[in-house]
Design a protein around this motif. Structure first.
Motif, PDB file in Angstrom:
ATOM      1  N   MET A   1       0.885  -1.047  -0.156  1.00  0.00           N
ATOM      2  CA  MET A   1      -0.173   0.216   0.090  1.00  0.00           C
ATOM      3  C   MET A   1       0.876   1.323   0.023  1.00  0.00           C
ATOM      4  N   PRO A   2       0.597   2.128  -0.628  1.00  0.00           N
ATOM      5  CA  PRO A   2       1.467   3.527  -1.085  1.00  0.00           C
ATOM      6  C   PRO A   2       1.620   4.440   0.132  1.00  0.00           C
ATOM      7  N   LEU A   3       2.480   4.889   0.697  1.00  0.00           N
ATOM      8  CA  LEU A   3       2.607   5.676   1.672  1.00  0.00           C
ATOM      9  C   LEU A   3       1.607   7.237   1.203  1.00  0.00           C
ATOM     10  N   THR A   4       1.417   7.697   2.265  1.00  0.00           N
ATOM     11  CA  THR A   4       0.642   9.020   2.270  1.00  0.00           C
ATOM     12  C   THR A   4       1.154  10.020   2.941  1.00  0.00           C
ATOM     13  N   ILE A   5       1.326  11.209   2.427  1.00  0.00           N
ATOM     14  CA  ILE A   5       2.088  12.189   3.117  1.00  0.00           C
ATOM     15  C   ILE A   5       1.334  13.625   2.909  1.00  0.00           C
ATOM     16  N   SER A   6       1.026  14.196   3.962  1.00  0.00           N
ATOM     17  CA  SER A   6       0.526  15.790   3.910  1.00  0.00           C
ATOM     18  C   SER A   6       1.520  16.680   3.938  1.00  0.00           C
ATOM     19  N   VAL A   7       1.480  17.556   2.787  1.00  0.00           N
ATOM     20  CA  VAL A   7       2.488  18.581   2.687  1.00  0.00           C
ATOM     21  C   VAL A   7       1.802  19.729   3.141  1.00  0.00           C
ATOM     22  N   ILE A   8       2.085  20.424   4.243  1.00  0.00           N
ATOM     23  CA  ILE A   8       1.559  21.653   4.779  1.00  0.00           C
ATOM     24  C   ILE A   8       1.965  23.106   4.407  1.00  0.00           C
ATOM     25  N   LYS A  23       4.538  22.882  -3.633  1.00  0.00           N
ATOM     26  CA  LYS A  23       4.553  22.331  -5.130  1.00  0.00           C
ATOM     27  C   LYS A  23       5.722  21.454  -5.537  1.00  0.00           C
ATOM     28  N   HIS A  24       6.791  22.132  -5.171  1.00  0.00           N
ATOM     29  CA  HIS A  24       8.114  21.663  -5.684  1.00  0.00           C
ATOM     30  C   HIS A  24       8.270  20.208  -4.664  1.00  0.00           C
ATOM     31  N   ILE A  25       8.001  20.203  -3.453  1.00  0.00           N
ATOM     32  CA  ILE A  25       8.043  18.838  -2.699  1.00  0.00           C
ATOM     33  C   ILE A  25       6.968  17.925  -3.128  1.00  0.00           C
ATOM     34  N   GLU A  26       5.682  18.402  -3.387  1.00  0.00           N
ATOM     35  CA  GLU A  26       4.494  17.579  -3.662  1.00  0.00           C
ATOM     36  C   GLU A  26       5.078  16.601  -5.171  1.00  0.00           C
ATOM     37  N   ALA A  27       5.639  17.388  -6.044  1.00  0.00           N
ATOM     38  CA  ALA A  27       6.341  16.989  -7.296  1.00  0.00           C
ATOM     39  C   ALA A  27       7.106  15.794  -7.148  1.00  0.00           C
ATOM     40  N   ALA A  28       8.002  16.043  -6.201  1.00  0.00           N
ATOM     41  CA  ALA A  28       9.357  15.104  -5.786  1.00  0.00           C
ATOM     42  C   ALA A  28       8.675  13.835  -5.245  1.00  0.00           C
ATOM     43  N   LEU A  29       7.527  13.938  -4.276  1.00  0.00           N
ATOM     44  CA  LEU A  29       6.780  12.800  -3.660  1.00  0.00           C
ATOM     45  C   LEU A  29       5.980  12.015  -4.799  1.00  0.00           C
ATOM     46  N   LEU A  30       5.384  12.823  -5.619  1.00  0.00           N
ATOM     47  CA  LEU A  30       4.613  12.162  -6.587  1.00  0.00           C
ATOM     48  C   LEU A  30       5.375  11.114  -7.403  1.00  0.00           C
ATOM     49  N   ALA A  31       6.463  11.564  -7.886  1.00  0.00           N
ATOM     50  CA  ALA A  31       7.504  11.056  -8.749  1.00  0.00           C
ATOM     51  C   ALA A  31       7.979   9.818  -8.109  1.00  0.00           C
ATOM     52  N   GLN A  32       7.799   9.637  -6.794  1.00  0.00           N
ATOM     53  CA  GLN A  32       8.269   8.316  -6.081  1.00  0.00           C
ATOM     54  C   GLN A  32       6.953   7.544  -5.566  1.00  0.00           C
ATOM     55  N   GLY A  33       5.677   7.840  -6.336  1.00  0.00           N
ATOM     56  CA  GLY A  33       4.771   7.057  -6.333  1.00  0.00           C
ATOM     57  C   GLY A  33       3.993   7.463  -4.911  1.00  0.00           C
ATOM     58  N   ILE A  34       4.188   8.272  -4.216  1.00  0.00           N
ATOM     59  CA  ILE A  34       3.525   8.595  -3.060  1.00  0.00           C
ATOM     60  C   ILE A  34       2.240   9.244  -2.993  1.00  0.00           C
ATOM     61  N   ASP A  76       0.622   8.957   6.705  1.00  0.00           N
ATOM     62  CA  ASP A  76       1.891   8.389   7.376  1.00  0.00           C
ATOM     63  C   ASP A  76       3.086   9.425   7.683  1.00  0.00           C
ATOM     64  N   GLY A  77       2.980  10.703   6.968  1.00  0.00           N
ATOM     65  CA  GLY A  77       4.012  11.663   7.366  1.00  0.00           C
ATOM     66  C   GLY A  77       3.553  12.722   6.870  1.00  0.00           C
ATOM     67  N   PHE A  78       4.448  13.705   7.351  1.00  0.00           N
ATOM     68  CA  PHE A  78       4.205  15.224   6.933  1.00  0.00           C
ATOM     69  C   PHE A  78       5.391  15.840   6.383  1.00  0.00           C
ATOM     70  N   VAL A  79       5.165  17.007   5.617  1.00  0.00           N
ATOM     71  CA  VAL A  79       6.423  17.786   5.432  1.00  0.00           C
ATOM     72  C   VAL A  79       5.751  19.135   5.762  1.00  0.00           C
ATOM     73  N   ILE A  80       6.098  19.939   6.640  1.00  0.00           N
ATOM     74  CA  ILE A  80       5.931  21.299   7.095  1.00  0.00           C
ATOM     75  C   ILE A  80       6.717  22.514   6.158  1.00  0.00           C
ATOM     76  N   VAL A  81       6.143  23.050   5.704  1.00  0.00           N
ATOM     77  CA  VAL A  81       6.680  24.069   4.587  1.00  0.00           C
ATOM     78  C   VAL A  81       6.480  25.588   5.588  1.00  0.00           C
ATOM     79  N   THR A  82       7.596  26.018   6.022  1.00  0.00           N
ATOM     80  CA  THR A  82       7.487  27.420   6.895  1.00  0.00           C
ATOM     81  C   THR A  82       8.366  28.378   6.259  1.00  0.00           C
ATOM     82  N   PRO A  83       7.827  29.562   6.219  1.00  0.00           N
ATOM     83  CA  PRO A  83       8.809  30.833   6.232  1.00  0.00           C
ATOM     84  C   PRO A  83       9.579  31.003   7.565  1.00  0.00           C
ATOM     85  N   LEU A 181      13.220  11.108   4.356  1.00  0.00           N
ATOM     86  CA  LEU A 181      11.831  11.116   4.841  1.00  0.00           C
ATOM     87  C   LEU A 181      10.950   9.845   4.266  1.00  0.00           C
ATOM     88  N   LEU A 182      11.199   9.126   3.111  1.00  0.00           N
ATOM     89  CA  LEU A 182      10.507   8.127   2.879  1.00  0.00           C
ATOM     90  C   LEU A 182      11.005   6.880   3.731  1.00  0.00           C
TER      91      LEU A 182
END
Length: 197
Positions: A1-8, A23-34, A76-83, A181-182
Motif C-alpha cells: 500500500m502506498p505511503l500517504t504524506i501531507s504537505v502543509i 508544490k516542488h516537494i509535492e512533485a518530488a513525492l508524486l514522482a516516487q509514487g507517494i 503516514d508522514g508530513f512535510v511542514i513548509v515554513t517561512p 523522509l520516505l
C-alpha cells in the motif's frame, strides 16, 4: 500500500513564496509514487485555533476542519513548509496543527522545509519548529530542506526558475531529503503496525 504524506503550506499572506516550495516537494513525492495531500490553509475556512478538534461538538465542526482531520489521520508522514518570520516559524502552522494531537500525529514522521528571501533559507525557523513538532508527537527527520533566496529559485508552480543559481544544489538536497523522509515514514509505519508504546 502506498505511503500517504501531507504537505502543509505555512503561509497565507499576499505574495507568499511557500506555495512554490510546497508544490516542488509535492512533485518530488508524486514522482516516487507517494499519495500526497497538499494542505493549503489559504483555501480552508478554518478560524484561528480555539480548542482541539476532539473537544468540538460534532455539529460545530466545519466541513473543512473535518476534511483536514481525515487527511491528517490517514497520513503516514508530513512535510511542514515554513517561512521565517522574525527568526521564527509561521503562526499559521501552529494555529492549524494545534487542532489535532494524538491520533493524527503520534509516532508519525515530519520533514521540515523552510524558506526565506535571504541566503539562509529560513533554517532558524526550521530549528524552532523541530521542538514544536516533537511536542505534537511527530518524529522529525534529521535533514532540513531549505530554499534560500526563494524568489529567484522557484516559480509558483514549484518548478525551478530558468538559470536559478542554486538549482543544482537544490536538486541534490531535495533528493536526499525525500529519500530520508520516505525511509523514516516507511519504517515508522511498519513499527506502528507492530504496536506502539
Amino acid at each position: 500500500m502506498p505511503l500517504t504524506i501531507s504537505v502543509i503550506v505555512g503561509s497565507i499572506r499576499p505574495g507568499r513564496q511557500g506555495i512554490g516550495a510546497a508544490k516542488h516537494i509535492e512533485a518530488a513525492l508524486l514522482a516516487q509514487g507517494i499519495n500526497v495531500h497538499l494542505i493549503d490553509p489559504l483555501e480552508l475556512n478554518i478560524p484561528l485555533f480555539g480548542q482541539r478538534f476532539d473537544y468540538i461538538p460534532e455539529a460545530e465542526r466545519s466541513p473543512e476542519l473535518k476534511l483536514v482531520h481525515e487527511k491528517f489521520t490517514e497520513s503516514d508522514g508530513f512535510v511542514i513548509v515554513t517561512p521565517e518570520y522574525n527568526h521564527a516559524y509561521s503562526p499559521v502552522i501552529s494555529s492549524l496543527l494545534n487542532y489535532f494531537y494524538h491520533s493524527e500525529f503520534y509516532y508519525k514522521v515530519a520533514g521540515i522545509a523552510s524558506y526565506s528571501m535571504g541566503p539562509f533559507g529560513g533554517v532558524r525557523a526550521a530549528i524552532q519548529l523541530r521542538a514544536y513538532l516533537g511536542e505534537l508527537g511527530l518524529v522529525s527527520i534529521p535533514k532540513i530542506l531549505p530554499y534560500p533566496i526563494i524568489q529567484t529559485l522557484l516559480n509558483a508552480d514549484g518548478t525551478v526558475q530558468d538559470g536559478a543559481a542554486g538549482a543544482g544544489q537544490l536538486a541534490d538536497t531535495s533528493a536526499k531529503f525525500v529519500s530520508e523522509l520516505l525511509w523514516y515514514t516507511k519504517n515508522l509505519k511498519a513499527a506502528r503496525a507492530a504496536g506502539t508504546p
